[in-house]
Design an enzyme around this catalytic site. Structure first.
Site, short mmCIF file in Angstrom:
data_model
loop_
_atom_site.label_atom_id
_atom_site.label_comp_id
_atom_site.label_asym_id
_atom_site.label_seq_id
_atom_site.Cartn_x
_atom_site.Cartn_y
_atom_site.Cartn_z
N GLU A 82 48.96 29.65 -4.62
CA GLU A 82 48.19 29.35 -3.41
C GLU A 82 47.29 30.49 -2.97
OE1 GLU A 82 51.96 26.78 -3.05
OE2 GLU A 82 51.41 28.76 -3.84
N ALA A 105 49.97 20.73 -4.73
CA ALA A 105 49.48 19.83 -3.69
C ALA A 105 48.13 19.26 -4.10
CB ALA A 105 49.37 20.57 -2.36
N GLY A 130 53.05 23.34 -4.70
CA GLY A 130 54.00 22.40 -4.14
C GLY A 130 54.99 21.90 -5.16
N GLU A 177 57.61 24.46 -5.28
CA GLU A 177 58.39 24.35 -4.06
C GLU A 177 59.35 23.16 -4.13
OE1 GLU A 177 55.73 26.13 -0.50
OE2 GLU A 177 54.79 24.49 -1.62
#
Length: 257
Positions: free
Chosen positions: A131, A63, A108, A111
């Site tokens: 994270e 992210a 991300g 993911e």
């Protein structure tokens, strides 16, 4: 299609191509463009399979931390569901989807890869959910899809340590499905989905729905869900063609109807 994500269609394959140099960080704009791309390939009858690709150097390194750094709980509470559902739109594409991973698939980016059906990984790639090192946890499916894919103990190891895994370990634990040299990743992804391009599209859709939906249910409910999808396929032209071809000892000519 957008500033950072585009869809390229060729010979039945729709490639969702991330292009936000240098690391394809998944800011809000990228997330929403991924949602739009998922909607586009889902609706396009000319797309029979999908490849998610970040390019030759990197898949997606996570992210956009700069975008999130000053967000409060109230800010993120309003945004978190949209973040999760943007990648969920990729997971719900009713067609075979493979992630072609070069460089890094972290946070991300990992993911995003988890939202695909398979992952083709470069020999020198790194994957992980780091994270925890930022004082947070994955928020776009990482704790859920990773645990379902590699098991809860391995998922806790990766999520709670924040460590990266190389391609060899990713293959060993089931996070990667194929490992190839970096310059062969996209070609290998094409080879993986090519058999599905002339397959029975409605049956492939049903198979994906059955497996993914069944994972959310107890066994009895999953079996009932499977029975519904199985019976529904008897309304398709491809079911009639497939069975006729079997009886007549010829190759089926599926139309996707």
């Amino acid at each position: 299609m957008g500033d950072f994500v585009r869809v390229e269609t060729s010979e039945g394959i729709g490639t969702i191509r991330l292009d936000r140099p240098p690391m394809n960080a998944l800011n809000t704009g990228v997330q929403e463009e991924l949602r739009a791309a998922a909607t586009e390939v889902s609706a396009d009858p000319d797309v029979r399979a999908v490849i998610v690709y970040g390019g030759e150097k990197v898949f997606a390194a996570g992210a956009d931390i700069k975008e999130m750094a000053d967000m409060s709980y109230v800010d993120m509470a309003a945004r978190a569901a949209d973040l999760s559902s943007a990648l969920g739109a990729l997971a719900r594409i009713p067609k075979p989807v493979v992630a072609a991973i070069t460089g890094y698939a972290l946070g991300g980016g990992c993911e995003l890869a988890l939202a695909c059906d398979w992952r083709v990984v470069a020999e020198d790639a790194k994957l992980g959910q780091p994270e925890i090192k930022l004082g947070i946890i994955p928020g776009a499916g990482g704790t859920q899809r990773l645990a379902r894919l590699v098991g809860p103990a391995r998922a806790k190891d990766l999520i709670m340590s924040g460590r990266m895994v190389d391609a060899a370990e990713a293959l060993r634990i089931g996070l990667a499905d194929r490992v190839v040299p970096a310059d062969q990743v996209y070609a290998e992804a094409v080879a993986l989905v090519r058999p599905y391009l002339t397959g029975p599209a409605q049956a492939l859709r049903a198979a994906k729905l059955a497996v993914d939906g069944g994972l959310e249910m107890d066994l009895a409910s999953g079996l009932a869900w499977e029975s519904q999808l199985f019976a529904a396929l008897f309304a398709t032209d491809d079911r009639r063609e497939g069975m006729a071809a079997f009886v007549e000892k010829r190759r089926p000519d599926f139309t996707g109807r």
